[in-house]
Design a protein around this motif. Structure first.
Motif, short mmCIF file in Angstrom:
data_model
loop_
_atom_site.label_atom_id
_atom_site.label_comp_id
_atom_site.label_asym_id
_atom_site.label_seq_id
_atom_site.Cartn_x
_atom_site.Cartn_y
_atom_site.Cartn_z
N GLY A 161 0.69 -1.13 0.48
CA GLY A 161 -0.21 0.19 -0.12
C GLY A 161 0.63 1.41 -0.38
O GLY A 161 0.56 1.86 -0.45
N GLU A 162 1.69 1.41 0.76
CA GLU A 162 2.87 2.99 1.13
C GLU A 162 3.61 2.42 -0.37
O GLU A 162 3.83 3.60 -0.80
CB GLU A 162 3.98 2.15 2.22
N LEU A 163 3.94 1.46 -0.90
CA LEU A 163 4.88 1.57 -2.24
C LEU A 163 3.75 2.10 -3.56
O LEU A 163 4.40 2.66 -4.26
CB LEU A 163 5.46 0.55 -2.74
N GLU A 164 2.64 1.51 -3.16
CA GLU A 164 1.75 2.20 -4.42
C GLU A 164 1.51 3.43 -4.17
O GLU A 164 1.25 4.66 -5.24
CB GLU A 164 0.65 1.67 -4.17
N ILE A 165 1.32 4.17 -2.94
CA ILE A 165 1.38 5.49 -3.42
C ILE A 165 2.12 5.77 -3.84
O ILE A 165 2.19 7.00 -4.41
CB ILE A 165 0.48 5.45 -1.49
N LEU A 166 3.52 5.92 -2.76
CA LEU A 166 4.78 6.96 -3.10
C LEU A 166 4.97 6.31 -5.07
O LEU A 166 5.27 7.40 -5.68
CB LEU A 166 6.41 5.92 -2.84
#
Length: 692
Positions: A674-679
């Motif tokens: 999730g965090e990597l997708e946001i970045l």
């Protein structure tokens, strides 16, 4: 869940062991003999690798019926090369199997018929059936064992979690039906086990094969507790509705009482649905309910929060607690708006399903069905949330805030529902590949390659193109996507068809060299293929040699003549190029539910991975957790650089993260996805802004 991967891996091992257990038979066939030839073989396995060696180069076929002409024979050998002819026959049952073989030489002269006879006598085998499929929960697990033949004595059955030390399973029964029990500790959660069997038939022949059910997983994790639950009163009935977002739920147990404090002694009914209408009530009486989830392994969750309702004397809805009746109309009005969007979405689905020809093809190429299905799921979730407002004690101001927030979500969903595709312009080209194109691709990917390796790669690539008659047909489209909210998005789509359909070759990749006039950076490209690697950001993309179509798009309307600058090159990798490629790559969010499978490669890799990697599984868990923390720190660093305007640094960190993510254990990827997708989205948005 990651432990499911082990079931797949063990299944591959079992399949491979069956293949390795096949009998192998060779026979020399002199095709010049004038008389028919017959040969009988005895088999003790259900599969055989038949090899026919001939006296001269011929092409052979076979049939299970006698007297069939060569041209009418449907049986084709797996290998038909010169004087060597091989065929793997599987699924042979006990008894006599006859195969009739004819061979034809280069002068179209047919040999006499060769009759091959297999006499198959199979050893006893077993099927293992667990109470809950392939999973067991903690406590006592029941196992049923069904043998293919009547046994002369009690068979032996044992299980293991490491494939080395086995624990016996006491069993009892007779004939072909046997039952046993073994104890599973809670500490065995997520472990993968395997069974070992041995039995002796009435003739004294011993068998050890387990044809199904030989692998199981231990799942001792209980389902979550239901917190989203409500009870509503009607005339002569009470409806209970609940929601639990878990995939592995098998059914629900309902508990009911006429007093507060419902516990496990108040069991009432089971249901596979997430709702229940209780008609066994007395009008004017109050009832209390709790619900618990049971998963497919048999694990039981904790009791839900307690809800209650009173069966009404007349049909006026009253909730045990929640929104005032005067506000219900506001919620119902909003729900009607959601239903209208949902109806429109269904119409869009139906419209696309009825399309044919080019529009249907583009709809599938752009994977618009995924966007529609995703929007449908979001609509249903939003409707549940809004409907749940009725069970909450909200003031008018609090309700309006929630409804305004829900309206923003609804507007966002409408922006994501594609309603129509309009083809503005299109162009079709056939790509031509020459030696200079290959040299340019090699030097772009590996500028410091030696002259010897470069020449070898060029030579092999040209040979590959010539031998396979490799060609690429490219179609370019300027499209306009119309969305449900009325917004329009222009798109430039490339679709390349590779001919002919090639098999996978690990030494060859299809290289896509995209001119900067189409996209300055790979971040501006939406690649529809699942399996690919980015070799350079500016951009050069690599696909496997068996890729049949390459599809990608960029935002905006472009000159269709740019398609002439595209170069799609099959590139043979020498060792130096391979090393370079292994260091490149680019993070991509892909759907792991689909994809290509190459049985031989996957089987070899998975067998090695299981035998080596699984023994190190426990040890690696701590190391993987540390990797997750390091990735999270890097993500934070990337966001800080992005917020501070240091775009290049953020992009560099992201590319490092993409490689770290690929190397991460599948079970841990969900913790950073999730965090990597946001970045990823923030960087792409920055690229779009620069593009504008």
């Amino acid at each position: 869940m990651s432990y499911k991967i082990f079931i797949f891996i063990f299944a591959i091992i079992i399949l491979s062991s069956h293949l390795l257990a096949s009998s192998s038979i060779s026979y020399y066939f002199d095709t010049t003999l004038e008389n028919d030839t017959s040969k009988t073989f005895d088999l003790t396995s259900a599969s055989v690798i038949l090899r026919i060696d001939t006296d001269k180069p011929v092409s052979c076929r076979y049939s299970e019926s006698e007297g069939i002409g060569y041209g009418s024979m449907e049986g084709i050998f797996d290998l038909n090369f010169e004087t060597i002819h091989k065929k793997t026959l599987t699924g042979l049952s006990e008894g006599i199997h006859k195969y009739y073989i004819l061979c034809r030489d280069s002068e179209n002269k047919d040999s006499k018929e060769l009759e091959i006879i297999f006499s198959v006598i199979l050893p006893v085998s077993a099927q293992i059936i667990l109470q809950n499929g392939s999973t067991v929960s903690k406590g006592m697990a029941k196992v049923n064992l069904v043998t293919s033949k009547v046994l002369s004595q009690t068979p032996s059955l044992s299980y293991s979690f490491d494939g080395i030390s086995y624990n016996p399973v006491p069993i009892f029964g007779s004939g072909t039906q046997w039952t046993g029990y073994f104890i599973v500790a809670s500490s065995s959660d997520k472990q993968v086990g395997s069974f070992k069997f041995q039995g002796k038939d009435l003739e004294g022949n011993t068998g050890t094969e387990i044809t199904s059910g030989g692998v199981f997983i231990v799942d001792t994790q209980e389902p979550g507790t239901i917190t989203d639950i409500k009870a509503e009163s009607y005339d002569g009935r009470i409806d209970i509705n609940w929601y639990l977002e878990e995939d592995e739920i098998d059914y629900f147990k309902i508990y009911k009482s006429t007093s507060r404090g419902v516990d496990n002694s108040d069991f009432y009914r089971t249901t596979e649905s997430n709702s229940f209408s209780d008609t066994l009530v007395t009008r004017g009486s109050t009832y209390y309910y709790r619900v618990v989830a049971v998963d497919k392994a048999g694990n039981i969750g904790d009791l839900s929060v307690e809800v209650y309702a009173t069966a009404l004397l007349e049909n006026t809805i009253v909730s045990s607690s929640g929104l005032e009746a005067r506000f219900l109309g506001l919620v119902d009005n909003f729900l009607s708006g959601i239903d209208l969007v949902s109806d429109s979405l269904d119409s869009v689905k139906e419209n696309f399903d009825q399309k044919d020809g080019k529009e249907k093809e583009l709809y599938e190429d752009l994977k618009l069905e995924r966007e529609i299905d995703s929007s449908d799921s979001e609509l249903k979730s939003l409707r549940r949330d809004v409907d749940n407002f009725k069970s909450q004690s909200l003031t008018e101001n609090e309700l309006n805030k929630k409804l305004n927030s829900a309206q923003l979500k609804l507007n966002t969903i409408k922006k994501k529902i594609p309603e129509n595709i309009i083809i503005i312009s299109e162009q079709e080209e056939s790509e031509e590949i020459n030696e200079n194109d290959i040299i340019k691709a090699i030097l772009e990917i590996t500028p410091d390659i030696s002259e010897r390796d470069k020449d070898k790669s060029v030579k092999k690539s040209l040979e590959f193109i010539e031998e396979n008659e490799f060609s690429v047909n490219t179609k370019a489209y300027n499209l306009e996507i119309v969305y449900l909210d009325g917004t329009r998005k222009e798109m430039f789509l490339i679709k390349e068809s590779v001919s002919p359909s090639l098999e996978y070759n690990e030494n060859v990749s299809i290289i896509e060299m995209i001119p900067k006039e189409i996209a300055e950076d790979v971040l501006y490209i939406d690649i529809k293929n699942i399996n690919y690697d980015v070799l350079k950001e500016d951009p050069i993309i690599s696909f496997s040699s068996d890729t049949k179509e390459i599809i990608y798009s960029v935002k905006g309307k472009l000159n269709l003549d740019l398609v002439k600058k595209l170069k799609t090159i099959p590139l043979y990798h020498v060792e130096e190029v391979k090393k370079t490629n292994s260091l490149t790559g680019y993070f991509a969010f892909v759907d792991f539910s689909g994809g290509k499978s190459y049985l031989g490669i996957i089987m070899s890799i998975l067998i090695i991975a299981v035998l080596g990697g699984y023994l190190l599984f426990i040890k690696s868990k701590g190391e993987t957790s540390e990797k997750v923390l390091l990735i999270k720190q890097k993500i934070k660093e990337g966001e800080e650089n992005l917020n501070a305007g240091r775009f290049k640094d953020a992009k560099r960190i992201y590319l490092e993260l993409s490689q770290d993510y690929k190397n991460l254990d599948e079970s841990k990827k969900k913790h950073v996805y999730g965090e990597l997708e946001i970045l990823h989205k923030k960087i792409k948005e920055k690229c779009k802004n620069e593009e504008r």
